[in-house]
Scaffold this active site. Structure first.
Site, PDB file in Angstrom:
ATOM      1  N   ASP A 225     -28.631  26.677  63.906  1.00 24.74           N
ATOM      2  CA  ASP A 225     -28.183  26.663  62.526  1.00 24.74           C
ATOM      3  C   ASP A 225     -27.416  25.376  62.230  1.00 24.74           C
ATOM      4  OD1 ASP A 225     -27.725  28.202  59.983  1.00 24.74           O
ATOM      5  OD2 ASP A 225     -25.632  27.968  60.590  1.00 24.74           O
ATOM      6  N   GLU A 274     -33.702  23.841  82.946  1.00 26.98           N
ATOM      7  CA  GLU A 274     -33.454  24.491  84.230  1.00 26.98           C
ATOM      8  C   GLU A 274     -34.146  25.848  84.317  1.00 26.98           C
ATOM      9  OE1 GLU A 274     -29.298  24.924  84.831  1.00 26.98           O
ATOM     10  OE2 GLU A 274     -28.833  22.805  84.496  1.00 26.98           O
TER      11      GLU A 274
END
Length: 567
Positions: A225, A274
């Site tokens: 956002d 990751e």
């Protein structure tokens, strides 16, 4: 152990066995169709009039049957709800009105079981004024280390009675509020949404931890956002004599689209990479140009950015072609897919928007010609789904829902409605709970009422009313998404081959990936039928199928209609 801690532990244990959808493939997000769920207005499981996570979970098969690839959930975090959950008090907790962390975990697991990915909203530009950091900052007073995590400043004037600068809130009025001890704090949105200071290392540390929390829960990505707003210009300089609300998204602002945001996203990308399963970031970034938007999706930053230039466009062939070309040309050098969107929870639904003359923008709520608006909206949908890149669908647009334009003042909840000199609360109209059944107290939304009143006759637009009806908007969406999956040329690639076409008509060709048929899309944006060159088989049309006159290498395409062919 607290209930919050217990829920976290149980949800984490459940998510340890959660897998990503079985159809995982490299770059799934490049041509994905992603469905936005606005939780409070999607489905209510406990008859309190408010949508919730269990309601979403029960309706996930609808999204599977619709044919989308992923679901994006607007905020369901713990919040005082001053701005419908975009004022977050605890980023690691679910607001009780929506359920619990266990419910969130169940939604993620069930979605994955239906081959749907889950993207959640992240709100890093500001917190709630009820966040523990901000409450402590107020209590500890000027000079508190906690105040450095926000933008607290002394005011101007002889006694500090004037705001520190001339910035205005997006919701209207000053972007500053004065507290009891005389200091002011910055809030680009509502006063209940103080802006975080991303120059402070603790803010970055906290959000990296929040990312890991939800990634460990199994989410497949984040919609960020106000992704363009985290970094403010050094010294918070005055903007000067401009009508700021009219400039938003159209000009360089000292509080938006500052170059420093890209350092934040490069650090975030390292965390995301990751995790297995091709997790993604999607930016809500209002920028002056699509070229600036492309900066957010460079290879080491975010994966997608909303195309607000396309969202703001009118149903006009010249304007649409220009935006399509500029979007594709801007994204190609950074290797990112273009995105396409017609509606969301912040703008007037395109069914209503397209019912009006040009120039009224995304906030015009009154539909001058509703039938025309729906016809154009259907045509715009098929055009959007034929373009290369990823498409977003806002809940209810598959039903052809219009904005609700006659909500009484006493039920409105958009904070902009309550701000002097602000907007008029237009966002409530696109957030009315969607209808699922023909009858019932809230047309299947729940067993009781709904937090915003639904119009009389809403049931005629419901999922139940439209299912199995060949020319209904719902069945058009289902067919379009099925065709898109069956024809690899749709959604793929980064360019289109424009074809000669009459004025007011868009026509382009998409070559197949591997074996298969080529594809042609023709969109007539005019108010009259047009004759175009056409051969091959009609796959789908936004008008009734028998409205298309086809033969002898030509076809007559009705007004405000899009047709898909294979050739």
């Amino acid at each position: 152990m607290s209930q919050h801690t217990a829920d976290t532990a149980q949800a984490g244990a459940a998510s340890a066995s959660t897998s990503v959808p079985a159809q995982a493939s490299t770059g799934w997000w490049r041509d994905a169709v992603i469905y936005q769920v606005y939780p409070r207005s999607f489905a209510d499981s406990n008859a309190d009039g408010m949508g919730d996570l269990e309601g979403i979970r029960a309706r996930l098969p609808h999204l599977r049957d619709l044919g989308v690839d992923a679901v994006w959930l607007s905020p369901f975090y713990a919040s005082p709800q001053a701005d419908a959950g975009y004022d977050v008090a605890d980023y690691r907790a679910v607001d009780p009105m929506f359920g619990s962390l266990l419910d969130a975990d169940a939604v993620i697991r069930d979605a994955h079981g239906l081959d749907l990915r889950v993207i959640v909203d992240l709100v890093p530009n500001h917190s709630s004024d009820q966040h523990e950091w901000f409450k402590r900052a107020l209590a500890e007073g000027p000079g508190s280390p906690l105040r450095e995590r926000y933008h607290f400043r002394a005011g101007k004037g002889a006694n500090g009675e004037l705001p520190p600068n001339d910035w205005e809130s997006i919701f209207g009025g000053p972007a500053w509020t004065r507290v009891a001890d005389g200091e002011w704090y910055l809030h680009l949105f509502a006063p209940e949404q103080p802006d975080l200071n991303w120059e402070h290392p603790a803010v970055g540390d906290e959000f990296r931890s929040i990312l890991r929390f939800w990634l460990d829960m199994g989410v497949d990505g984040f919609r960020i956002d106000v992704a363009h707003g985290l970094v403010k210009a050094e010294g918070l300089p005055d903007l000067g004599a401009h009508e700021q609300l009219k400039l938003l998204g159209n000009d360089v602002m000292p509080f938006f689209d500052q170059d420093g945001v890209h350092d934040i996203y490069r650090a975030w990308r390292l965390i995301l990479d990751e995790y297995a399963g091709e997790r993604i970031f999607v930016a809500e970034a209002w920028t002056p140009t699509v070229e600036r938007t492309a900066h957010y999706v460079r290879p080491d930053e975010l994966h997608q950015a909303f195309n607000f230039q396309y969202l703001s466009s009118y149903w006009d062939a010249t304007e649409l072609r220009d935006i399509i070309d500029r979007s594709l040309d801007s994204m190609r050098p950074v290797g990112a897919p273009a995105t396409w969107v017609l509606s969301n929870h912040d703008v007037t639904r395109h069914t209503t928007r397209y019912a009006n003359p040009p120039g009224l923008g995304t906030q015009q709520r009154v539909a001058a010609e509703p039938a025309l608006g729906l016809r154009r909206a259907r045509a715009a949908t098929l055009l959007m789904l034929a373009l290369p890149g990823s498409a977003y669908v806002y809940q209810g647009e598959e039903l052809g829902l219009p904005d609700v334009v006659d909500l009484p003042d006493e039920v409105r909840q958009d904070p902009s409605f309550f701000r002097a000199a602000g907007q008029d609360g237009f966002r409530d109209g696109c957030r009315v709970p969607i209808p699922w059944t023909v009858d019932g107290p809230s047309y299947g939304f729940g067993a009781g009422g709904s937090w915003l009143p639904q119009p009389v006759g809403w049931g005629a637009l419901s999922v139940e009313a439209q299912t199995g009806v060949p020319d209904s908007t719902l069945e058009m969406y289902r067919s379009a998404l099925a065709v898109r999956r069956a024809h690899p040329s749709l959604g793929a690639g980064d360019s289109v081959e424009w074809l000669a076409a009459p004025e007011g008509v868009l026509a382009f060709r998409r070559e197949p990936r591997g074996d298969g048929e080529a594809f042609v899309c023709v969109a007539n944006t005019t108010g009259a039928a047009v004759r175009v060159t056409a051969s091959g088989r009609v796959l789908l049309t936004s008008s009734a199928a028998d409205d298309i006159e086809h033969g002898d290498g030509h076809a007559v395409v009705p007004a405000d209609t899009t047709v898909w062919w294979t050739v």
